[in-house]
Design a protein around this motif. Structure first.
Motif, mmCIF file in Angstrom:
data_model
loop_
_atom_site.group_PDB
_atom_site.id
_atom_site.type_symbol
_atom_site.label_atom_id
_atom_site.label_comp_id
_atom_site.label_asym_id
_atom_site.label_seq_id
_atom_site.Cartn_x
_atom_site.Cartn_y
_atom_site.Cartn_z
ATOM 1 N N LEU A 47 29.404 39.631 -13.045
ATOM 2 C CA LEU A 47 27.994 39.983 -12.895
ATOM 3 C C LEU A 47 27.655 40.218 -11.428
ATOM 4 C CD1 LEU A 47 26.733 37.194 -15.268
ATOM 5 C CD2 LEU A 47 26.444 39.636 -15.720
ATOM 6 N N THR A 48 26.922 41.318 -11.185
ATOM 7 C CA THR A 48 26.455 41.610 -9.829
ATOM 8 C C THR A 48 24.936 41.731 -9.764
ATOM 9 O OG1 THR A 48 26.742 43.992 -10.235
ATOM 10 C CG2 THR A 48 28.590 42.815 -9.222
ATOM 11 N N LEU B 294 18.104 36.571 -30.262
ATOM 12 C CA LEU B 294 17.627 35.462 -29.452
ATOM 13 C C LEU B 294 18.053 35.727 -28.017
ATOM 14 C CD1 LEU B 294 16.326 32.580 -29.505
ATOM 15 C CD2 LEU B 294 18.663 31.685 -29.710
ATOM 16 N N THR B 295 17.073 35.764 -27.080
ATOM 17 C CA THR B 295 17.340 36.171 -25.706
ATOM 18 C C THR B 295 17.015 35.049 -24.740
ATOM 19 O OG1 THR B 295 16.790 38.464 -26.276
ATOM 20 C CG2 THR B 295 16.857 37.909 -23.950
ATOM 21 N N SER B 296 17.860 34.883 -23.737
ATOM 22 C CA SER B 296 17.672 33.860 -22.711
ATOM 23 C C SER B 296 16.672 34.339 -21.663
ATOM 24 C CB SER B 296 19.013 33.555 -22.038
ATOM 25 O OG SER B 296 19.359 34.615 -21.154
ATOM 26 N N PRO B 297 16.233 33.433 -20.768
ATOM 27 C CA PRO B 297 15.506 33.882 -19.573
ATOM 28 C C PRO B 297 16.412 34.744 -18.696
ATOM 29 C CG PRO B 297 15.240 31.514 -19.926
ATOM 30 C CD PRO B 297 16.331 31.966 -20.853
ATOM 31 N N THR B 298 15.830 35.342 -17.669
ATOM 32 C CA THR B 298 16.603 36.147 -16.726
ATOM 33 C C THR B 298 17.172 35.246 -15.632
ATOM 34 O OG1 THR B 298 15.225 38.097 -17.128
ATOM 35 C CG2 THR B 298 16.529 38.073 -15.107
ATOM 36 N N TYR B 299 18.480 35.408 -15.367
ATOM 37 C CA TYR B 299 19.157 34.593 -14.366
ATOM 38 C C TYR B 299 19.717 35.487 -13.255
ATOM 39 C CZ TYR B 299 19.189 31.181 -18.182
ATOM 40 O OH TYR B 299 18.823 30.336 -19.202
ATOM 41 N N PRO B 300 19.828 34.954 -12.031
ATOM 42 C CA PRO B 300 20.504 35.708 -10.966
ATOM 43 C C PRO B 300 22.006 35.663 -11.172
ATOM 44 C CG PRO B 300 19.862 33.548 -10.156
ATOM 45 C CD PRO B 300 19.285 33.669 -11.560
ATOM 46 N N PRO B 301 22.739 36.597 -10.592
ATOM 47 C CA PRO B 301 24.202 36.578 -10.748
ATOM 48 C C PRO B 301 24.808 35.398 -10.002
ATOM 49 C CG PRO B 301 23.552 38.234 -9.138
ATOM 50 C CD PRO B 301 22.280 37.721 -9.754
ATOM 51 N N PRO B 302 25.956 34.901 -10.453
ATOM 52 C CA PRO B 302 26.633 33.810 -9.731
ATOM 53 C C PRO B 302 27.020 34.248 -8.321
ATOM 54 C CG PRO B 302 27.589 34.159 -11.915
ATOM 55 C CD PRO B 302 26.694 35.312 -11.655
ATOM 56 N N SER B 303 27.149 33.297 -7.438
ATOM 57 C CA SER B 303 27.472 33.614 -6.042
ATOM 58 C C SER B 303 28.835 34.281 -5.909
ATOM 59 C CB SER B 303 27.422 32.336 -5.191
ATOM 60 O OG SER B 303 28.297 31.344 -5.715
ATOM 61 N N SER C 206 28.212 28.711 -17.094
ATOM 62 C CA SER C 206 28.727 28.022 -15.916
ATOM 63 C C SER C 206 29.293 29.037 -14.935
ATOM 64 C CB SER C 206 29.805 27.004 -16.306
ATOM 65 O OG SER C 206 30.842 27.621 -17.052
ATOM 66 N N ILE C 207 29.281 28.661 -13.662
ATOM 67 C CA ILE C 207 29.793 29.540 -12.613
ATOM 68 C C ILE C 207 31.313 29.456 -12.583
ATOM 69 C CG2 ILE C 207 29.822 29.960 -10.126
ATOM 70 C CD1 ILE C 207 26.996 28.869 -10.002
ATOM 71 N N GLY C 208 31.944 30.617 -12.466
ATOM 72 C CA GLY C 208 33.400 30.693 -12.488
ATOM 73 C C GLY C 208 33.912 31.136 -13.837
ATOM 74 N N MET C 209 35.103 31.696 -13.859
ATOM 75 C CA MET C 209 35.686 32.165 -15.105
ATOM 76 C C MET C 209 35.978 30.993 -16.033
ATOM 77 S SD MET C 209 38.271 35.168 -13.801
ATOM 78 C CE MET C 209 38.584 35.679 -15.479
ATOM 79 N N TYR D 76 30.146 36.006 -8.470
ATOM 80 C CA TYR D 76 30.072 37.104 -9.449
ATOM 81 C C TYR D 76 30.713 36.785 -10.797
ATOM 82 C CZ TYR D 76 29.036 39.654 -5.152
ATOM 83 O OH TYR D 76 28.502 40.047 -3.961
ATOM 84 N N TYR D 77 31.421 35.678 -10.926
ATOM 85 C CA TYR D 77 32.079 35.359 -12.187
ATOM 86 C C TYR D 77 31.356 34.209 -12.897
ATOM 87 C CZ TYR D 77 36.030 38.288 -10.852
ATOM 88 O OH TYR D 77 36.823 39.351 -10.497
ATOM 89 N N GLY D 78 31.256 34.309 -14.215
ATOM 90 C CA GLY D 78 30.616 33.270 -14.992
ATOM 91 C C GLY D 78 31.316 33.094 -16.330
ATOM 92 N N CYS D 79 30.992 31.993 -17.007
ATOM 93 C CA CYS D 79 31.568 31.691 -18.321
ATOM 94 C C CYS D 79 30.431 31.407 -19.289
ATOM 95 C CB CYS D 79 32.503 30.486 -18.225
ATOM 96 S SG CYS D 79 33.187 29.943 -19.821
ATOM 97 N N VAL D 80 30.348 32.191 -20.359
ATOM 98 C CA VAL D 80 29.389 31.961 -21.441
ATOM 99 C C VAL D 80 30.122 31.193 -22.539
ATOM 100 C CG1 VAL D 80 27.863 33.016 -23.149
ATOM 101 C CG2 VAL D 80 28.170 34.090 -20.912
ATOM 102 N N SER D 81 29.605 30.030 -22.895
ATOM 103 C CA SER D 81 30.225 29.248 -23.963
ATOM 104 C C SER D 81 29.147 28.726 -24.903
ATOM 105 C CB SER D 81 31.043 28.081 -23.392
ATOM 106 O OG SER D 81 30.213 27.137 -22.753
#
Length: 243
Positions: free
Chosen positions: A81-82, A18-27, A109-112, A29-34
């Motif tokens: 992510l870059t 199952l694949t998500s849409p394509t997203y730009p990297p966070p401003s 979400s944006i940030g670790m 560069y760090y993100g949290c997948v939950s």
């Protein structure tokens, strides 16, 4: 979203992605997948999570080959992510016919991801720690202040050192009987390197019993013996354990 081998013509090792849409990297560069996941059945297989960056898959989380109870667990993973990216979930079928893998409430979400995975002071909630639904006879309780029975403990929590703080607690006195167990389980962790497990514990009173820490990997359970107090403890203190 879920996979279920009872209604799908699948063989061991077959994958559903199952694949998500394509997203730009966070401003920053760090993100949290939950996300929350549910895995139940004999030899249910694996649930893997990937980042797809420029067509290259990077595994960020994996869990499986462990039969869990009938409740949802949370999973979190910090990412760097870059470039534009996609998130991919992959369910791998196990050997048995009865088993399911499900995910829900996926969030990026944006940030670790905040805090250390599995860490909890229990001041506001249980942070994904849950009571086992099988294999024990009673439950841990989130509690503040002193315990309900005399000449036991604790009288206060460790985080704040007063009666306003919260902690997880079991009553080893009446109506409990010798040998009864209460099991508290963490979220599932991806095996991506060594981890340090640290906690404070309190055991005080006559014939307190035993506190064990267990970790399970690929159906293999290891028990780490913490302590057994068979006689009256003369001092009410917290002790630290590091595994």
């Amino acid at each position: 979203m879920f996979t279920d081998r009872r209604y799908l013509l699948t063989n061991e090792g077959d994958a559903a992605r199952l694949t998500s849409p394509t997203y730009p990297p966070p401003s920053n560069y760090y993100g949290c997948v939950s996300f929350w996941y549910h895995m139940r059945g004999d030899d249910i297989g694996y649930l893997n999570t990937y980042l797809n960056v420029n067509g290259v898959l990077q595994q960020i989380w994996s869990f499986g080959n462990i039969q869990t109870d009938d409740f949802w667990r949370i999973a979190r993973q910090s990412v760097f992510l870059t470039d534009d990216f996609q998130i991919m979930f992959e369910g791998i079928a196990g050997r048995q016919e009865e088993g399911d893998i499900a995910i829900d409430d996926v969030q990026f979400s944006i940030g670790m991801c905040s805090g250390f995975f599995g860490s909890c002071t229990f001041e506001t909630d249980t942070c994904g720690w849950t009571n086992a639904k099988t294999g024990d006879e009673f439950d841990w309780v989130r509690h503040s202040g002193g315990s309900y029975s005399d000449f036991t403990g604790p009288s206060y929590d460790h985080t704040y050192g007063n009666q306003n703080g919260w902690y997880m607690y079991i009553e080893a006195s009446f109506p409990r009987t010798a040998g009864e167990r209460a099991r508290l389980e963490s979220e599932g962790f991806s095996p991506n390197g060594p981890r340090c497990f640290q906690f404070w514990y309190h055991m005080y009173g006559n014939f307190t019993g035993t506190l064990n820490v267990r970790n399970t990997f690929h159906f293999i359970t290891q028990t780490h013996f913490i302590g057994q107090l068979l006689y009256f403890s003369t001092h009410e203190i917290f002790a630290q354990s590091i595994q």
